[in-house]
Design a protein around this motif. Structure first.
Motif, mmCIF file in Angstrom:
data_model
loop_
_atom_site.group_PDB
_atom_site.id
_atom_site.type_symbol
_atom_site.label_atom_id
_atom_site.label_comp_id
_atom_site.label_asym_id
_atom_site.label_seq_id
_atom_site.Cartn_x
_atom_site.Cartn_y
_atom_site.Cartn_z
ATOM 1 N N THR A 1 -0.576 4.231 1.987
ATOM 2 C CA THR A 1 -0.421 4.161 3.440
ATOM 3 C C THR A 1 0.966 4.624 3.860
ATOM 4 O OG1 THR A 1 -1.959 2.305 3.546
ATOM 5 C CG2 THR A 1 -0.497 2.604 5.425
ATOM 6 N N SER B 1 1.964 8.024 5.991
ATOM 7 C CA SER B 1 2.670 7.871 7.263
ATOM 8 C C SER B 1 3.783 8.906 7.411
ATOM 9 C CB SER B 1 3.266 6.457 7.361
ATOM 10 O OG SER B 1 4.389 6.323 6.497
ATOM 11 N N SER C 1 0.843 -1.199 0.000
ATOM 12 C CA SER C 1 0.000 0.000 0.000
ATOM 13 C C SER C 1 0.878 1.248 0.000
ATOM 14 C CB SER C 1 -0.920 0.007 1.225
ATOM 15 O OG SER C 1 -1.701 1.195 1.234
#
Length: 296
Positions: free
Chosen positions: A85, A89, A82
Motif C-alpha cells: 500500500t 501510494s 502493508s
C-alpha cells in the motif's frame, strides 16, 4: 503554636505525598519500558527474524539496525502493516526499497499498532548502524558450500517429493519450479526458485524462511508440518548447487503436473461417459404413450 505545628506537619505530609507519587510513577514507567522491550523481542523473533537481522547484515530483507533513526515511527508503522500500500501510494523511500530487493513483496503483518511499536522499540534498543556487522556478514561463508553430493541428492528428492518430508508437509515442487537439468517442471503457484539461493541471502536467508515461513500460504502449509533441520539443510544444499550451476539451468521439456492433470481429467470424463451412456433416456410415461400411439 499548635496551629503552626499542624501547618508544618501538613506541608511535610504533602511533600512526602508528592515524592511518593513521583517514585511510584518512575517505577511504573521503568517496569512498563522493560516489559515493552521484552515483548518487542518476542514479537520480532516470531514475526520478523526469518527475514531480517538486527546488525547481522542483509538477510531476505534489509538489516534493521538503526532503521528507527532513518525512518519515522509513522512510516515504519505503515510499511509494516502493508508495504505494498505504501509503495503504491508513491512513497519514494518505499519504492526504492522495493526496487533494491527486486520487487520482493514483504507480507502484510497482522499486528496491532502497539505490537509494531514494541518491535521498533526493541530494534532501537540495539543502537545505531555502523556497517561493521554487515561487512562480517558479507564475508561469512555458507555451510551448504561444503555439502556432500549425498546431501544435495537428498535435497533434490525432497524438493521433487520423491522423498516425503518427515512431518508430511507438501513437497516444494507442488508450488515452485526450478529450471535445472534432470528436475521435473514444478508448479506455478509461487515464485521460481532457480536463483533463490543468492536472491534470498544464502544459507541464513533460506534456512530462516524454511524454518519459519513468512509467506501466508507457506505458513499455512507448514504450520502443523514443520521441516526438520536436516531436511532444511538438504534443500538449501540442493538450491545452492542449482543457483551456482548455471550451465545446467535448463527448463524441463515435460511437465508431469500439467500433463498428468490433463490426462486425469480426460480419464474421468471418459469413465463418466461410459457409465452415463447406458442410462435410461426417456421417462416411463413416454414409453407407455408411444405404445398407445402404435396400437391405435
Amino acid at each position: 503554636m499548635k496551629t503552626g505545628l499542624q501547618s508544618i506537619q501538613k506541608n511535610l505530609f504533602e511533600s512526602h505525598k508528592i515524592l511518593i507519587m513521583l517514585v511510584l510513577t518512575f517505577l511504573m514507567l521503568s517496569i512498563s519500558t522493560v516489559s515493552f522491550g521484552q515483548n518487542g523481542e518476542e514479537i520480532f523473533t516470531k514475526n520478523c527474524a526469518s527475514c531480517h537481522k538486527i546488525g547481522g547484515g542483509r538477510l531476505v530483507g534489509p538489516d534493521l539496525l538503526g532503521v528507527t533513526a532513518l525512518r519515522s515511527a509513522d512510516w515504519l508503522l505503515k510499511w509494516t502493516k502493508s508495504s505494498q500500500t505504501l509503495i503504491k501510494s508513491g512513497d519514494p523511500d518505499a519504492k526504492a526499497i522495493s526496487d533494491e530487493f527486486g520487487g520482493l513483496i514483504m507480507p502484510d503483518q497482522a499486528l496491532s499498532d502497539n505490537d509494531i511499536k514494541a518491535i521498533f522499540t526493541f530494534i532501537a534498543s540495539k543502537g545505531g548502524y555502523t556497517g561493521a556487522d554487515a561487512q562480517i556478514a558479507s564475508v561469512a561463508s555458507n555451510e551448504s558450500d561444503n555439502a556432500t553430493e549425498a546431501d544435495i541428492q537428498k535435497g533434490k528428492f525432497i524438493f521433487e517429493g520423491i522423498q516425503r518430508l518427515s512431518n508430511h508437509g507438501p513437497a516444494c515442487i507442488s508450488c515452485h519450479n526450478i529450471n535445472y537439468k534432470g528436475v521435473l517442471e514444478g508448479g506455478l503457484l509461487a515464485k521460481d526458485l532457480t536463483d533463490v539461493f543468492s536472491r534470498m541471502g544464502g544459507d541464513a536467508g533460506l534456512k530462516g524462511i524454511l524454518g519459519a515461513p513468512p509467506f501466508p500460504a507457506m505458513t499455512e502449509s507448514y504450520k502443523d508440518h514443520p521441516m526438520t533441520d536436516e531436511e532444511i539443510g538438504n534443500i538449501v544444499a540442493f538450491l545452492n548447487k542449482v543457483d551456482k550451476d548455471k550451465a545446467n539451468q535448463v527448463a524441463s521439456s515435460f511437465n508431469p503436473l500439467l500433463y498428468g492433470g490433463s490426462g486425469g481429467i480426460i480419464g474421468l470424463l471418459l469413465i463418466y461417459w461410459i457409465l452415463w451412456y447406458g442410462r435410461k433416456k426417456y421417462t416411463v410415461k413416454r414409453e407407455i404413450f408411444n405404445r398407445q400411439i402404435e396400437s391405435i
